[in-house]
Write a protein that holds these residues in place. Structure first.
Motif, short mmCIF file in Angstrom:
data_model
loop_
_atom_site.label_atom_id
_atom_site.label_comp_id
_atom_site.label_asym_id
_atom_site.label_seq_id
_atom_site.Cartn_x
_atom_site.Cartn_y
_atom_site.Cartn_z
N GLY A 132 -1.70 -0.95 -2.32
CA GLY A 132 -0.94 -1.65 -3.35
C GLY A 132 -1.33 -1.21 -4.75
O GLY A 132 -2.45 -0.72 -4.98
N TYR A 133 -0.42 -1.42 -5.67
CA TYR A 133 -0.65 -1.07 -7.07
C TYR A 133 -0.18 -2.20 -7.96
O TYR A 133 0.82 -2.87 -7.68
CB TYR A 133 0.12 0.21 -7.44
N LEU A 134 -0.90 -2.40 -9.05
CA LEU A 134 -0.54 -3.39 -10.05
C LEU A 134 -0.24 -2.62 -11.33
O LEU A 134 -1.14 -2.06 -11.95
CB LEU A 134 -1.69 -4.37 -10.26
N LEU A 135 1.03 -2.58 -11.70
CA LEU A 135 1.43 -1.84 -12.89
C LEU A 135 1.32 -2.73 -14.11
O LEU A 135 1.96 -3.78 -14.18
CB LEU A 135 2.86 -1.32 -12.74
N LYS A 136 0.51 -2.30 -15.10
CA LYS A 136 0.32 -3.04 -16.33
C LYS A 136 0.63 -2.14 -17.52
O LYS A 136 0.29 -0.96 -17.51
CB LYS A 136 -1.12 -3.56 -16.43
N LYS A 143 4.75 -5.12 -12.63
CA LYS A 143 5.22 -5.20 -11.24
C LYS A 143 4.09 -4.95 -10.25
O LYS A 143 3.05 -4.38 -10.60
CB LYS A 143 6.36 -4.22 -10.98
N ILE A 144 4.32 -5.39 -9.03
CA ILE A 144 3.44 -5.11 -7.90
C ILE A 144 4.17 -4.13 -6.99
O ILE A 144 5.37 -4.27 -6.74
CB ILE A 144 3.14 -6.40 -7.11
N ILE A 145 3.44 -3.13 -6.51
CA ILE A 145 4.02 -2.13 -5.62
C ILE A 145 3.20 -2.07 -4.33
O ILE A 145 1.97 -2.03 -4.38
CB ILE A 145 4.02 -0.72 -6.27
N LEU A 146 3.88 -2.08 -3.21
CA LEU A 146 3.26 -1.79 -1.92
C LEU A 146 3.88 -0.49 -1.40
O LEU A 146 5.09 -0.40 -1.23
CB LEU A 146 3.51 -2.93 -0.92
N LEU A 179 8.07 -1.26 -1.52
CA LEU A 179 8.28 -2.68 -1.75
C LEU A 179 7.73 -3.06 -3.13
O LEU A 179 6.58 -2.73 -3.45
CB LEU A 179 7.58 -3.52 -0.68
N CYS A 180 8.54 -3.76 -3.93
CA CYS A 180 8.14 -4.11 -5.29
C CYS A 180 8.48 -5.56 -5.61
O CYS A 180 9.44 -6.12 -5.09
CB CYS A 180 8.83 -3.22 -6.32
N ILE A 181 7.67 -6.15 -6.48
CA ILE A 181 7.97 -7.44 -7.09
C ILE A 181 7.97 -7.24 -8.59
O ILE A 181 6.99 -6.72 -9.15
CB ILE A 181 6.93 -8.52 -6.72
N TYR A 182 9.05 -7.64 -9.26
CA TYR A 182 9.18 -7.52 -10.71
C TYR A 182 9.09 -8.87 -11.41
O TYR A 182 8.68 -8.94 -12.57
CB TYR A 182 10.52 -6.87 -11.08
#
Length: 317
Positions: A132-136, A143-146, A179-182
């Motif tokens: 997973g990645y946390l984009l800042k 966003k969160i990326i899986l 998979l992403c959460i915005y």
């Protein structure tokens, strides 16, 4: 289904979920002709503590060898080599079972039925810490990326449906089949689920804390608050409402009962101008950091909860 219950004779369902979280991330099963599969996971040397933690969490339930150091030639880095730590298991009926679920031939696939039965918030946290990645940007979470680009879009859409059904998480696919959460609320909810399971070596994937963001308020601040009801004495009544709020209880209620609510459902009809102190602002901010919602939403939900208890807005202190 009997097959699933049979495998639980060899491993508890919770630890089976952790292995499935690992297989969603950096874990894999060795697939060789005429040989039983083995579990393997590998992490860069910088994340060796995470690798050792996963090993220690599973070693009493499946036969794992201790983590080993690995060095490979790598022309992509200036020193000419990369370092990693890996764990490989011995054979087990657990891995025979998982091979049948996770692989078609040599291709890894998504076993939705087993994930539905075994994936826990901790297993989700393992997946996130692996892949997973946390984009800042500028200290703000975007966003969160899986990373699911190795699976088919059809499989990923099934994963999205499962995550919505099991955790109330609303992912979408980006242009790279990940998979992403915005949505900020959903991001905060995701971390509400996984934060207790983030290993210290993976704190780079945690959302910024209050100290990291350098949050400072003036001694007093005049602000607008939008509520579903009209208050006769806005400043007095809102101060009483804030005084009645216990942040820990509010946060629990938000994630259990209100997390999927949309602003439209709160029917903000009335604007109020109020002057709040630094202490009051900090109290509201402590809830905002955990939930990602606005002051108006916090106060509106507090009014709704007060009404449930049979209280009027002027009796909330």
């Amino acid at each position: 289904m009997n097959e699933f219950h049979d495998i639980l004779k060899y491993i508890p369902v919770y630890q089976l979920g952790l292995i499935n979280g690992k297989l969603l991330g950096d874990g894999s099963l060795t697939i060789e002709i005429n040989k039983s599969p083995r579990l393997r996971f590998q992490h860069r040397y910088k994340d060796k503590d995470w690798c050792f933690y996963c090993y220690r969490s599973l070693k009493d339930f499946v036969p794992l060898t201790q983590p080993k150091y690995k060095r490979d030639k790598d022309s992509r880095v200036s020193i000419g080599f990369s370092e990693s730590v890996y764990v490989q298991s011995k054979t087990s009926v657990v891995f025979n079972y998982l091979k049948e679920k996770w692989y078609k031939g040599r291709v890894k696939v998504i076993p939705i039925d087993i994930l539905q039965l075994t994936l826990t918030p901790e297993a989700l946290a393992w997946w996130f810490q692996d892949d997973g990645y946390l984009l800042k940007k500028g200290g703000i979470v975007k966003k969160i990326i899986l990373s699911t680009d190795n699976f088919s879009p059809t499989e990923n859409n099934l994963l999205i449906e499962m995550m919505k059904d099991k955790f109330k998480l609303q992912f979408s696919l980006d242009g790279q089949n990940r998979l992403c959460i915005y949505d900020k609320r959903q991001i905060m909810y995701f971390f509400h689920l996984v934060k207790d399971y983030l290993h210290p070596s993976m704190m780079r994937k945690q959302i910024p804390t209050c100290s990291e963001t350098g949050l400072i308020f003036p001694h007093k601040k005049r602000t607008s608050v939008y509520l579903p009801i009209k208050l006769q004495k806005p400043t007095k009544e809102i101060k009483e409402l804030i005084h009645s709020i216990t942040p820990e209880i509010f946060i629990k209620i938000w994630f259990e009962d209100y997390q999927l609510i949309t602003p439209n459902h709160l029917e903000w009809q009335f604007a109020h101008q109020v002057t709040l102190t630094n202490e009051e602002l900090l109290k509201i901010s402590s809830i905002q950091r955990e939930t990602g919602i606005t002051m108006s939403e916090i106060l509106s939900i507090s009014i709704i909860e007060a009404r449930k208890k049979g209280l009027s807005s002027g009796q909330t202190s």
